[in-house]
Design a protein around this motif. Structure first.
Motif, PDB file in Angstrom:
ATOM      1  N   ILE A 275      -4.519  25.907 125.199  1.00 34.67           N
ATOM      2  CA  ILE A 275      -3.147  26.377 125.400  1.00 34.67           C
ATOM      3  C   ILE A 275      -3.229  27.883 125.588  1.00 34.67           C
ATOM      4  O   ILE A 275      -3.778  28.600 124.748  1.00 34.67           O
ATOM      5  N   CYS A 276      -2.712  28.340 126.709  1.00 39.54           N
ATOM      6  CA  CYS A 276      -2.815  29.765 127.020  1.00 39.54           C
ATOM      7  C   CYS A 276      -1.495  30.256 127.599  1.00 39.54           C
ATOM      8  O   CYS A 276      -0.633  29.463 127.977  1.00 39.54           O
ATOM      9  N   ALA A 277      -1.349  31.558 127.651  1.00 45.46           N
ATOM     10  CA  ALA A 277      -0.121  32.149 128.177  1.00 45.46           C
ATOM     11  C   ALA A 277      -0.463  33.211 129.203  1.00 45.46           C
ATOM     12  O   ALA A 277      -1.402  33.988 129.031  1.00 45.46           O
ATOM     13  N   GLU A 278       0.294  33.219 130.271  1.00 50.56           N
ATOM     14  CA  GLU A 278       0.201  34.255 131.290  1.00 50.56           C
ATOM     15  C   GLU A 278       1.344  35.221 131.100  1.00 50.56           C
ATOM     16  O   GLU A 278       2.479  34.804 130.869  1.00 50.56           O
ATOM     17  N   ALA A 279       1.039  36.496 131.208  1.00 51.71           N
ATOM     18  CA  ALA A 279       2.105  37.487 131.244  1.00 51.71           C
ATOM     19  C   ALA A 279       2.761  37.382 132.599  1.00 51.71           C
ATOM     20  O   ALA A 279       2.170  37.696 133.624  1.00 51.71           O
ATOM     21  N   GLY A 280       3.972  36.882 132.626  1.00 54.70           N
ATOM     22  CA  GLY A 280       4.664  36.655 133.882  1.00 54.70           C
ATOM     23  C   GLY A 280       5.031  35.195 134.026  1.00 54.70           C
ATOM     24  O   GLY A 280       4.855  34.392 133.113  1.00 54.70           O
ATOM     25  N   GLY A 281       5.529  34.841 135.176  1.00 49.72           N
ATOM     26  CA  GLY A 281       5.939  33.475 135.434  1.00 49.72           C
ATOM     27  C   GLY A 281       7.339  33.445 136.016  1.00 49.72           C
ATOM     28  O   GLY A 281       8.127  34.356 135.810  1.00 49.72           O
ATOM     29  N   VAL A 282       7.615  32.392 136.756  1.00 47.16           N
ATOM     30  CA  VAL A 282       8.922  32.272 137.400  1.00 47.16           C
ATOM     31  C   VAL A 282       9.652  31.050 136.882  1.00 47.16           C
ATOM     32  O   VAL A 282       9.043  30.042 136.540  1.00 47.16           O
ATOM     33  N   ASP A 283      10.973  31.154 136.829  1.00 48.58           N
ATOM     34  CA  ASP A 283      11.788  30.005 136.443  1.00 48.58           C
ATOM     35  C   ASP A 283      11.969  29.096 137.664  1.00 48.58           C
ATOM     36  O   ASP A 283      11.391  29.329 138.725  1.00 48.58           O
ATOM     37  N   GLU A 284      12.777  28.061 137.513  1.00 45.08           N
ATOM     38  CA  GLU A 284      12.952  27.079 138.577  1.00 45.08           C
ATOM     39  C   GLU A 284      13.471  27.724 139.861  1.00 45.08           C
ATOM     40  O   GLU A 284      13.074  27.348 140.966  1.00 45.08           O
ATOM     41  N   ALA A 285      14.363  28.716 139.717  1.00 46.29           N
ATOM     42  CA  ALA A 285      14.940  29.386 140.890  1.00 46.29           C
ATOM     43  C   ALA A 285      13.881  30.140 141.702  1.00 46.29           C
ATOM     44  O   ALA A 285      14.017  30.308 142.911  1.00 46.29           O
TER      45      ALA A 285
END
Length: 380
Positions: A275-285
């Protein structure tokens, strides 16, 4: 004959005029710095590709600054993830009078280089350096387009305890500015949520043998092993965890959260284990825009996005937007516009707080199933 002899020099003069106009077109140098050699080279090249996509697009559409068409030139440099090389490269870029720097990749190179750029008044926008110290130095030239480790580590620590029901946690970091920073923030977040750190170990960013530290931690019976570092170390560590019979969940920050991890970990990567996390990311839109970017990237370079290419692309486009708003590529003139920018990018709206951190930075949680990275959630 006299008429013909008059036409020839006139034609030549017109040609020279056009050549002079083309030659006088302003060239704006934007630098990208990251590791293009060493174990993190695949990540550095990925970021450079993102910046190159932006530059090529700007040039293709005939970008203008102050009413004049300009040509952007990407100056790519290799810091090999080494702080000393990073400062040498920074000094070189200052001498070349670049208008902006996209980079560096690692916090351990970004932070020492930032002093040199600050002294020269050259804006620096990192697409991936997450150590909070980078923007806590008071430099007006330092910006980042991703959330920092304080946000990322705290979110992962809270997730480990509250979502996974973890109580016994072991922490390993690679002693780099990034690795130690994200591990420290994770430990704080886990403790605040009620977890217990049962063991802490250290390695380095070039290590390949982890048997001693893993054997030490195995006796503590952790439910989760958190690693602060990059995928080039995290992958082999997963292999050796399997060999030693350690079945704990493996957690980490964006350094391990890459498309390359499955190949590096081999059979050490079990379904839902990481389980890891990226700084950033986009929502569904924002999903379609990101999918389109990934498709365009693959078409251009023949490979999938590895890491933070979209953030390097947005960082470059944001700098160009600030130049356009200021009507100048002179750092002194466009820096105030960069500080107050609101740029709609592929990764979301790019706007900075007073320190240069991105406002409302997103975090994306992932796991891996069948050797493929799988989205868990996007959070802020």
């Amino acid at each position: 004959m006299k008429l013909k002899s008059a036409i020839i020099p006139l034609t030549a003069a017109i040609g020279l005029a056009f050549a002079g106009a083309a030659y006088s077109q302003e060239v704006v140098k934007i630098a990208h710095v990251g590791p293009l050699s060493g174990p993190n080279a695949h990540m550095g090249k990925d970021n450079e590709n993102g910046a190159r996509m932006a530059v090529d697009e700007l040039n293709a559409k005939g970008f203008t600054i102050g009413g004049k068409k300009v040509k952007f030139e990407l100056v790519g440099e290799d810091d090999a993830s080494d702080p000393k090389q990073a400062t040498a490269v920074a000094t070189k870029l200052v001498d070349q009078k670049v208008a902006a720097v996209i980079g560096h990749l690692n916090s351990g190179t970004t932070i020492p280089a930032s002093k040199i750029y600050s002294d020269a008044g050259i804006p620096q926008v990192s697409p991936s350096a997450t150590n909070p110290k980078y923007t806590q130095q008071g430099f007006k030239t330092a910006f980042r387009v991703v959330a920092n480790d304080a946000q990322l580590g705290a979110a992962l620590g809270k997730y480990a305890v509250q979502k996974l029901g973890t109580k016994q946690i072991a922490v390993i970091d690679d002693r780099t500015a990034y690795g130690q920073g994200v591990a420290d923030e994770f430990a704080k977040g886990a403790k605040a949520a009620g977890g217990t750190i049962v063991g802490t170990q250290y390695t380095n960013d070039k290590a390949t043998d982890f048997n001693a530290i893993l054997t030490s931690l195995k006796g503590k019976k952790p439910d989760v092993v958190f690693f602060g570092g990059m995928d080039a170390v995290g992958g082999p560590m997963l292999r050796q965890m399997k060999q030693l019979g350690i079945s704990a969940k493996f957690m980490g920050g964006d350094g391990i959260c890459t498309g390359s991890l499955p190949g590096l970990a081999g059979d050490g990567l079990g379904d839902d284990q990481v389980i890891c996390a990226e700084a950033g990311g986009v929502d569904e839109a924002g999903k379609k825009g990101m999918d389109d970017f990934r498709a365009a990237y693959k078409k251009k370079f023949g490979i999938d996005v590895v890491y933070n290419a979209a953030y390097a692309y947005d960082a470059t486009m944001t700098v160009a937007d600030a130049m356009a708003k200021a009507g100048s590529a002179d750092p002194k003139k466009y820096l105030p516009e960069l500080a107050k920018i609101s740029h709609k990018g592929v990764t979301g709206v790019i706007a900075f707080d007073a320190k240069g951190d991105i406002k409302d930075g997103s975090l994306t949680l992932y796991t891996y199933k069948g050797g493929q990275r799988t989205l868990l959630a996007v959070t802020k």
